[in-house]
Design a protein around this motif. Structure first.
Motif, PDB file in Angstrom:
ATOM      1  N   SER A  15     -74.418  66.744  83.095  1.00 63.22           N
ATOM      2  CA  SER A  15     -72.977  66.791  82.850  1.00 63.22           C
ATOM      3  C   SER A  15     -72.558  68.056  82.103  1.00 63.22           C
ATOM      4  CB  SER A  15     -72.544  65.544  82.068  1.00 63.22           C
ATOM      5  OG  SER A  15     -73.326  65.402  80.883  1.00 63.22           O
ATOM      6  N   VAL A 120     -74.865  60.947  88.123  1.00 65.63           N
ATOM      7  CA  VAL A 120     -74.837  61.775  86.922  1.00 65.63           C
ATOM      8  C   VAL A 120     -75.844  61.199  85.931  1.00 65.63           C
ATOM      9  CG1 VAL A 120     -73.467  62.542  84.944  1.00 65.63           C
ATOM     10  CG2 VAL A 120     -72.433  62.471  87.231  1.00 65.63           C
ATOM     11  N   LEU A 129     -69.008  59.708  79.452  1.00 64.49           N
ATOM     12  CA  LEU A 129     -69.230  59.921  80.873  1.00 64.49           C
ATOM     13  C   LEU A 129     -68.074  59.390  81.710  1.00 64.49           C
ATOM     14  CD1 LEU A 129     -73.043  59.205  81.208  1.00 64.49           C
ATOM     15  CD2 LEU A 129     -71.857  61.357  80.777  1.00 64.49           C
ATOM     16  N   VAL A 133     -66.126  61.831  84.297  1.00 60.71           N
ATOM     17  CA  VAL A 133     -66.005  61.529  85.725  1.00 60.71           C
ATOM     18  C   VAL A 133     -64.540  61.536  86.145  1.00 60.71           C
ATOM     19  CG1 VAL A 133     -66.276  59.678  87.431  1.00 60.71           C
ATOM     20  CG2 VAL A 133     -68.177  60.290  85.925  1.00 60.71           C
ATOM     21  N   THR A 145     -73.082  56.624  86.889  1.00 55.54           N
ATOM     22  CA  THR A 145     -73.540  57.481  85.797  1.00 55.54           C
ATOM     23  C   THR A 145     -74.691  56.767  85.083  1.00 55.54           C
ATOM     24  OG1 THR A 145     -71.939  56.556  84.216  1.00 55.54           O
ATOM     25  CG2 THR A 145     -71.265  58.515  85.462  1.00 55.54           C
ATOM     26  N   SER A 147     -76.798  56.986  81.488  1.00 56.57           N
ATOM     27  CA  SER A 147     -76.694  57.538  80.140  1.00 56.57           C
ATOM     28  C   SER A 147     -78.000  57.386  79.366  1.00 56.57           C
ATOM     29  CB  SER A 147     -75.568  56.825  79.379  1.00 56.57           C
ATOM     30  OG  SER A 147     -75.604  57.118  78.005  1.00 56.57           O
TER      31      SER A 147
END
Length: 228
Positions: A15, A120, A129, A133, A145, A147
């Motif tokens: 990211s 991601v 996030l 996005v 996503t 994380s």
């Protein structure tokens, strides 16, 4: 080893510094009383933030990235002799929810997503996030996503890349991880992914442990390499 497009089934994207420009915080820092030159403060903030993630990994002291980023901003301002209160720092920190998106991101990922599942994978915690996005307008073209918060460990620890492989349902050696920061390139390769470095801003490669599998200038060049 040379990049092998035939091995790629899934694409994962970093990211910060890859999809969005962390240097965009300089505009917010410029509005803080006492900051005469925002660039060195921004650079200190970013480098300290990344240092904190790696120290947290080493000493088992995980905190969500937003918290570490807040501590790094506080240190950067103090190191440059800038006195602020918590509200001022929070206003600057919130710029991470609306960083500038690189020009090639939305249409580049859309093109890649026509042939590959795209995810991601980030140190950022879920709220960060979600904001990214939305700002990047890629919600319709990425699968999800992933994380660091899910495993409580930051890049370049192999655990987050292995977790990403499990979440995508893809063998790790069939994933190409697309990223800008050198430590992310090395982390992905160490975990067994192919790593594609996006060379943004003309920054030289940190060549102390080998080369990326592939280096491109932007996502359009990656699409060309993959024959999309």
């Amino acid at each position: 080893m040379p990049f092998d497009p035939d091995r790629v089934e899934t694409l994962t994207f970093d990211s910060y510094g890859t999809l969005v420009d962390v240097a965009a915080v300089e505009a917010a820092l410029a509005n803080v009383d006492g900051v005469t030159d925002p660039e060195p403060v921004s650079n200190h903030w970013r480098s300290r933030s990344l240092l904190y993630t790696m120290v947290a990994n080493a000493i088992d002291a995980y905190q969500p990235f937003y918290e570490l980023n807040r501590a790094a901003l506080t240190h950067a301002l103090a190191a440059h002799g800038v006195e602020t209160d918590a509200a001022e720092r929070e206003a600057v920190l919130e710029t991470y929810h609306g960083l500038d998106v690189f020009d090639d991101v939305a249409d580049g990922i859309a093109a890649l997503a026509a042939d590959y599942d795209c995810y991601v994978v980030s140190n950022g915690n879920p709220d960060m996030l979600d904001s990214m996005v939305e700002a990047a307008d890629i919600g319709d073209v990425i699968e999800d996503t992933i994380s660091a918060d899910e495993v409580e460990s930051f890049k370049p620890d192999a655990e987050i890349y292995r977790h990403a492989a499990a979440r995508t349902g893809t063998p790790i050696d069939r994933i190409a991880h697309v990223c800008g920061p050198f430590f992310d390139v090395y982390g992905a390769m160490n975990a067994g992914m192919q790593a594609v470095r996006v060379a943004r801003g003309g920054e030289p490669w940190d060549d102390f442990a080998g080369d990326p599998d592939l280096t491109v200038d932007d996502f359009h060049a990656l699409a060309a390499e993959l024959g999309v």
